[in-house]
Scaffold this active site. Sequence first.
Site, PDB file in Angstrom:
ATOM      1  N   HIS A   1       0.803  -1.211   0.000  1.00  0.00           N
ATOM      2  CA  HIS A   1       0.000   0.000   0.000  1.00  0.00           C
ATOM      3  C   HIS A   1       0.844   1.273   0.000  1.00  0.00           C
ATOM      4  O   HIS A   1       0.325   2.380  -0.063  1.00  0.00           O
ATOM      5  CB  HIS A   1      -0.972   0.005   1.196  1.00  0.00           C
ATOM      6  CG  HIS A   1      -2.262   0.722   0.906  1.00  0.00           C
ATOM      7  ND1 HIS A   1      -2.327   1.949   0.282  1.00  0.00           N
ATOM      8  CD2 HIS A   1      -3.555   0.363   1.129  1.00  0.00           C
ATOM      9  CE1 HIS A   1      -3.583   2.331   0.147  1.00  0.00           C
ATOM     10  NE2 HIS A   1      -4.360   1.373   0.643  1.00  0.00           N
TER      11      HIS A   1
ATOM     12  N   ASP B   1      -2.788   1.414  -4.226  1.00  0.00           N
ATOM     13  CA  ASP B   1      -3.931   1.609  -3.336  1.00  0.00           C
ATOM     14  C   ASP B   1      -5.047   0.638  -3.696  1.00  0.00           C
ATOM     15  O   ASP B   1      -4.945  -0.137  -4.656  1.00  0.00           O
ATOM     16  CB  ASP B   1      -4.406   3.059  -3.355  1.00  0.00           C
ATOM     17  CG  ASP B   1      -4.844   3.505  -4.741  1.00  0.00           C
ATOM     18  OD1 ASP B   1      -5.030   2.630  -5.620  1.00  0.00           O
ATOM     19  OD2 ASP B   1      -4.992   4.723  -4.948  1.00  0.00           O
TER      20      ASP B   1
END
Lengths: 325, 447
Positions: B419, B423
């Site tokens: 991340h 995303d």
Amino acid sequence: MGVMTYIEAISKGMWEEMERDSSVFLIGEDIGEYGGAFKATKGFLKQFGPDRVIDSTLSEAAIIGAATGAAVVGMRPIAEMQFADFVTCGFNQLVVNAAKMHYRWHLPVPMVVRLPTGGYIHGGPYHSASTEAWFFHVPGLKIVAPSTPYDAKGLMKAAIRDNNPVLFFEYKYLYRRIKGDVPDGDYVVELGKGKVKRGGDDTVIFTYGSTVHLCLEAAEVLSKEDGVEVRVVDLRTLMPLDKDLILSSVRETGKVLIVHEDTVTGGIGGEIAAFICESAFSALDAPIKRVGSLDTPVPFAPPLEEYFLPDTPKIVKALRDLARY
Amino acid sequence: MARVEVVMPQMGESIAEGTIVKWHKKVGDKVKKDETLLEISTDKVDSEIPSPSAGVLAEIVVPEQKTVAVRTVIAYLDTEGGAVATSAPAAPTLEAPKTVAPSPVPMPIPAIQPLAAPASGRFYSPLVLNIARTEGISMSELEMVPGTGEEGRVSKKDILAYVAARKSGTMAPPAAGGSAVSSAAAPVFMSTTKVAPIGIVAKPVEVPELRAKYPAPQHDILQMSNVLQKMAEHMVKSVQTSPHVAAIHEVDMTNVVKHRGAHSAEFEKKEGFKLTFTPYIVDAVVKAIKKYPLINTSIEGDKIIKKNFVNLGIAVASDNGLIVPVIKHAEEKNFIGLARAVNDLALRTRNKKLMPDDIQGGTFTISNYGVFGTMIGTPIINQPQVAILGTGAIKKRVAVIDDAIAIRSIVYFTMSFDHRIVDGALGGMFLEEVVQNLQNFDMTMKF
């Protein structure tokens, strides 16, 4: 050349040899007036007379003992068992006396014991047995088991001329069901020689007697439906085995099925399999398989007998298992 | 007679030393050129090392379990008929052969050289071994011959066909061509089939200070292999480096299952190995990476390194633990090319023929834990990559299609992503692209 049944070919072989050699004679139960349980010797009494066609007492020990004695003094007896099952009563004469005469006293014992054998006739446990494996174990005996009229006549003549005791297993099921060309006149099928009945290089079946015909049917099924070509070898003589033919067939195929009507355990197939493993292990592409009868007495009820005996579907299945392996 | 040095080979540029796992030959044994002489372990892979020349193993300098630097002399071979070219860098030293202690009388040379034991555990009939010997086919080559018999067994027909093809030159030797066969035992996904549990792989050791804490027989103390230690190191580093997020999508594999079912026989006939689901998935992933290249990156400080090529790693459980062989330049390969590459890696993993380069340079990884029956997993990213796809077991499920109930072949895909750079939107879109590529697979594709 004439077409005749399996039993006619056996009779023809004996007849020709009796005409050819006056030392050949018959002994057995009801073989004279009655012509034998299966009529193999019908007409023999009239042609050859009571000195050469002897209706014996009801004793297999006496029949085989008398035949052995006659053979030792230069005659060529053909002893008939009504059913191969009954040979047990003459077992001692055969195994102890006939088989060992030559070893012990260098005496030739030129005799033939005819043994109407096998099932597929709904004869029940006392009239359907396959007994060849008992004698296969006895050094000094020869064993033949023809599957066709041609071989039946040729092997009968060879057996009569052989100087050893020869057990002639004749298949009751084939007596009147199989017909084939049998040349007129003199020919012999050499003892100890098998025959390739069908070519093929994927798998080989070693078989003899009644099951030769089932194996040929099964091989056709494999050829048509699976594209697998199966060689079928009819051993014809069980002792001595045609080891050269066995080995060359193993080497040319790599997969082996042994089929006989006799029960699997202790059957001749086990010895053939062991011989192949010892002599041609590196030629094997699959474990050797056997198809034979179940390890029980021969059942009387027809559906049970069918279940007990080898049949074409059982052989087809074994061949497919081998092909897939 | 000439004496040839056998040295610890350099198995990759970054490899400095190797451990001798097992000598396949004893002193006095005859060895053929390229026959497996020993097995070594580096911190990357385990490999079987072929003999540099034919001869007799005269002396073992470095015993099993010892670790030495690359290019160290580990054994000597006595070769027949003078000096023989060797892969050893040092020139063969010409000296009289030493008398070997255990067998002063030269061991009789068998008329037939027995073949080495098969590494795969695949059964070969006496006839097949016989033909292989006669035709000079080594065990490692035999292992590559496609088998059509039960459980992938090589039948007489298979090996005769192979010999004929080999003679007519229509088949590249497997070593060069790498167009080998997958074992029939692993028909569905690429995976080694004989995976020993860790407890068997790791060898028992005695460590007194640990033994005091963990008394026998309640406890066994086992040595972690190089591969296990590396796995542990990499896993810890990965979870420390990357904030892992997992997205799970359902994939309707019915079309792919149908396509494979309809073409597997034809494919195997043409290619000589079984068609598995892996190339379908690899193909779908490569296409999705081309659409979302940010998945195919790594991070250096505050910079993103975007890879303009796809080196696709496929996690494989091996006897020695987890290995991730890599399909290089997967983006340049069509479906068949991917299938061949997958098969080649699977086979070489199983046969311990992977080179260190085979497991380096990956840019994205697929882990198929479905072979173990796992439905849904959350894989750990293979650093320095930024995402990994895990594939579960395909199972028939009741599904709703156009408000009707249908039976479909369903699998769950999990993508774990980093991340820091990927995303939820990108991760989800990428994974959905993989899903759509599989669900809308071109059913007209032929081989």
